[in-house]
Design a protein around this motif. Structure first.
Motif, short mmCIF file in Angstrom:
data_model
loop_
_atom_site.label_atom_id
_atom_site.label_comp_id
_atom_site.label_asym_id
_atom_site.label_seq_id
_atom_site.Cartn_x
_atom_site.Cartn_y
_atom_site.Cartn_z
N SER A 112 -63.96 30.92 -44.65
CA SER A 112 -63.56 32.11 -43.81
C SER A 112 -62.95 33.22 -44.17
O SER A 112 -62.02 32.99 -45.05
CB SER A 112 -62.83 31.37 -42.66
N ALA A 113 -62.91 34.30 -43.54
CA ALA A 113 -61.93 35.52 -43.77
C ALA A 113 -60.68 35.15 -43.83
O ALA A 113 -59.82 35.68 -44.81
CB ALA A 113 -62.43 36.68 -42.80
N MET A 114 -60.23 34.33 -42.93
CA MET A 114 -58.92 34.24 -42.73
C MET A 114 -58.46 33.40 -43.86
O MET A 114 -57.19 33.60 -44.45
CB MET A 114 -58.53 33.24 -41.38
N GLN A 115 -59.06 32.34 -44.43
CA GLN A 115 -58.76 31.43 -45.63
C GLN A 115 -58.93 32.56 -46.79
O GLN A 115 -57.89 32.16 -47.77
CB GLN A 115 -59.91 30.56 -45.59
N ILE A 116 -59.69 33.03 -47.09
CA ILE A 116 -59.57 34.17 -48.30
C ILE A 116 -58.54 34.80 -48.13
O ILE A 116 -57.95 35.34 -49.32
CB ILE A 116 -61.25 34.87 -48.14
N GLU A 117 -58.16 35.36 -47.12
CA GLU A 117 -57.21 36.50 -46.97
C GLU A 117 -55.79 35.56 -47.30
O GLU A 117 -54.82 36.18 -48.08
CB GLU A 117 -57.01 37.01 -45.77
N ARG A 118 -55.73 34.57 -46.95
CA ARG A 118 -54.31 33.67 -47.24
C ARG A 118 -54.63 33.34 -48.69
O ARG A 118 -53.51 33.46 -49.41
CB ARG A 118 -54.43 32.42 -46.52
N ASN A 119 -55.59 33.19 -49.39
CA ASN A 119 -55.76 32.79 -50.77
C ASN A 119 -55.39 34.09 -51.60
O ASN A 119 -54.60 33.98 -52.61
CB ASN A 119 -56.97 32.63 -51.16
N ILE A 120 -55.69 35.29 -50.98
CA ILE A 120 -55.30 36.51 -51.70
C ILE A 120 -53.94 36.71 -52.10
O ILE A 120 -53.36 37.20 -53.01
CB ILE A 120 -56.23 37.49 -51.17
N ARG A 121 -53.30 36.35 -50.82
CA ARG A 121 -51.76 36.49 -50.66
C ARG A 121 -51.10 35.32 -51.53
O ARG A 121 -50.05 35.58 -52.19
CB ARG A 121 -51.13 36.37 -49.51
N ALA A 122 -51.76 34.18 -51.55
CA ALA A 122 -51.12 33.16 -52.27
C ALA A 122 -51.22 33.37 -53.85
O ALA A 122 -50.36 32.79 -54.75
CB ALA A 122 -51.93 31.61 -51.84
N ALA A 157 -46.06 20.56 -57.52
CA ALA A 157 -45.81 21.81 -58.60
C ALA A 157 -45.94 23.17 -58.03
O ALA A 157 -45.39 24.05 -58.58
CB ALA A 157 -46.83 21.85 -59.84
N ALA A 158 -46.69 23.48 -56.83
CA ALA A 158 -46.87 24.93 -56.49
C ALA A 158 -46.74 24.91 -55.02
O ALA A 158 -47.60 25.59 -54.13
CB ALA A 158 -48.52 25.34 -56.93
N PRO A 159 -45.28 24.47 -54.51
CA PRO A 159 -45.16 24.59 -53.07
C PRO A 159 -45.12 25.93 -52.51
O PRO A 159 -45.60 26.15 -51.23
CB PRO A 159 -43.76 23.84 -53.00
N ILE A 160 -44.89 26.94 -52.90
CA ILE A 160 -44.98 28.44 -52.56
C ILE A 160 -46.32 28.85 -52.34
O ILE A 160 -46.61 29.33 -51.11
CB ILE A 160 -44.32 29.31 -53.62
N GLN A 161 -47.29 28.68 -53.13
CA GLN A 161 -48.67 29.39 -53.27
C GLN A 161 -49.29 28.18 -51.99
O GLN A 161 -50.17 28.80 -51.14
CB GLN A 161 -49.33 29.28 -54.30
N ARG A 162 -49.53 27.02 -52.03
CA ARG A 162 -50.06 25.88 -51.31
C ARG A 162 -49.62 26.26 -49.65
O ARG A 162 -50.26 26.02 -48.86
CB ARG A 162 -49.69 24.61 -51.32
N ALA A 163 -48.36 26.60 -49.43
CA ALA A 163 -47.66 26.73 -47.98
C ALA A 163 -48.45 28.18 -47.40
O ALA A 163 -48.96 28.12 -46.37
CB ALA A 163 -46.20 26.98 -48.11
N TYR A 169 -49.08 17.28 -50.91
CA TYR A 169 -48.91 17.48 -52.39
C TYR A 169 -49.40 18.85 -52.68
O TYR A 169 -50.56 19.05 -52.39
CB TYR A 169 -49.57 16.33 -52.94
N ALA A 170 -48.53 19.48 -53.47
CA ALA A 170 -48.91 21.04 -53.74
C ALA A 170 -49.53 21.13 -55.39
O ALA A 170 -48.57 21.12 -56.12
CB ALA A 170 -47.76 21.53 -53.62
N GLU A 171 -50.95 20.81 -55.44
CA GLU A 171 -51.25 20.73 -56.73
C GLU A 171 -50.86 22.07 -57.40
O GLU A 171 -51.06 23.19 -56.75
CB GLU A 171 -52.57 20.21 -56.51
N LYS A 172 -50.97 21.89 -58.64
CA LYS A 172 -50.62 23.01 -59.56
C LYS A 172 -51.95 23.93 -59.45
O LYS A 172 -53.06 23.52 -59.22
CB LYS A 172 -50.64 22.52 -61.25
N ILE A 173 -51.60 25.34 -59.41
CA ILE A 173 -52.54 26.55 -59.41
C ILE A 173 -53.45 26.40 -60.56
O ILE A 173 -52.89 26.50 -61.92
CB ILE A 173 -51.99 27.68 -59.13
N LYS A 174 -54.80 26.41 -60.61
CA LYS A 174 -55.62 26.66 -61.70
C LYS A 174 -56.05 28.03 -61.46
O LYS A 174 -56.69 28.59 -60.50
CB LYS A 174 -56.58 25.56 -61.72
N LYS A 175 -56.41 28.56 -62.73
CA LYS A 175 -57.06 30.12 -62.84
C LYS A 175 -58.44 30.04 -62.13
O LYS A 175 -58.52 31.01 -61.38
CB LYS A 175 -56.98 30.58 -64.06
N GLU A 176 -59.20 29.15 -62.37
CA GLU A 176 -60.37 29.19 -61.76
C GLU A 176 -60.42 29.24 -60.12
O GLU A 176 -61.45 29.74 -59.51
CB GLU A 176 -61.10 27.87 -62.26
#
Length: 303
Positions: free
Chosen positions: A211-221, A116-122, A195-202
């Motif tokens: 890590s800072a790198m992972q949080i930064e990726r999440n912010i963009r995703a 469901a969420a290939p763009i964000q998960r990539a 598998y790109a699981e659907k994005i949940k609001k939480e």
């Protein structure tokens, strides 16, 4: 060709516009209007809005499993069904009804990021590239034979919104090329499938122990939806941009390290917040926000 188009969000609306310039779109299937905005007013999907502007009949079933719905679909006598981020499972009678079956515009380089969420998960995963796969649909979840692919690099500052817009254009061009050239199908390998699981609001709540790198990726995703955030004094602070700082710290994750929004993260890493939005305020760069608001040095944000 006589086309039935099935899709819901903006990326699908872009593809629909392109298809309608070259082929006869005889009907559009999309998700029913949903409550949206502060007033929770019923709002049609981007695809429904686009179809109505063009003058294409629209159907919004909540399911495609009923025999009468399937009979109505088959009666359209379409040459091909084109599917892009529709959001409903297509039963076998639907897949089989068009003369050439159903083709899917999928926003990843299959078999990477089925679902469901290939763009964000990539973006979250730090992938160097994404893309579009045109696929002959089968009964599996994004497992069908591949027809064409197009690659889009993921740049270090690219948000999900940026990637979405590029993929929409690539997907439009690839689907038109597929209909014109009718390329031979290539079986999709199962090796490397994710598998790109659907994005949940939480998921948007920032966990400073990452890590800072992972949080930064999440912010963009999570930009433009659902937007990453943290809580301070019971106020939700949304974060639209951040930069990883090449410094190390022994501070607890979530600790504010200076007066310019440098935050300690997991594994001793640090993240500087650069674009934020307070509740009820406009989005603004950190330096502008800090003229009238402070996140005191030394406090520790909830993790």
């Amino acid at each position: 060709m006589k086309v039935v188009f099935m899709g819901t969000p903006e990326i699908a609306a872009t593809v629909l516009k392109a298809i309608a310039t070259k082929h006869e779109v005889i009907c559009v299937y999309t998700q029913p209007p949903r409550p949206a905005g502060k007033g929770l007013k019923l709002t049609p999907s981007a695809v429904q809005t686009t179809a109505e502007q063009i003058g294409i009949p629209v159907r919004c079933p909540t399911s495609l499993r009923q025999p009468e719905i399937q009979a109505e679909f088959a009666a359209l006598n379409a040459d091909v069904g084109i599917v892009c981020a529709y959001g409903l499972i297509l039963p076998q009678p639907i897949l089989d009804a068009p003369h050439l079956g159903c083709l899917n515009v999928h926003a990843s380089l299959l078999p990477r990021w089925r679902g469901a969420a290939p763009i964000q998960r990539a973006i979250q995963a730090g992938d160097a590239e994404s893309g579009i796969t045109i696929m002959q649909m089968d009964a599996g979840l994004d497992t069908g034979d591949m027809l064409l692919k197009g690659v889009v690099p993921i740049t270090p500052d690219m948000t999900a919104g940026d990637l979405h817009d590029q993929l929409a254009l690539v997907g439009s061009d690839l689907m038109l090329k597929t209909l014109a050239e009718k390329p031979s199908p290539i079986p999709q390998p199962s090796e490397g499938a994710t598998y790109a699981e659907k994005i949940k609001k939480e998921e948007a709540l920032i966990h400073w122990t990452e890590s800072a790198m992972q949080i930064e990726r999440n912010i963009r995703a999570f930009n433009p939806f659902p937007i990453a955030y943290f809580m301070y004094n019971e106020e939700r602070i949304r974060v639209f941009g951040a930069e990883v700082e090449e410094v190390k710290t022994n501070a607890l994750p979530g600790t504010v390290l200076d007066d310019k929004l440098l935050i300690a993260c997991g594994n001793g890493t640090c993240l500087r917040l650069t674009v934020l939005q307070r509740a009820g305020k406009k989005t603004m760069p950190a330096e502008e926000l800090l003229k009238g608001w402070t996140l005191p040095k030394g406090i520790c944000l909830a993790v």
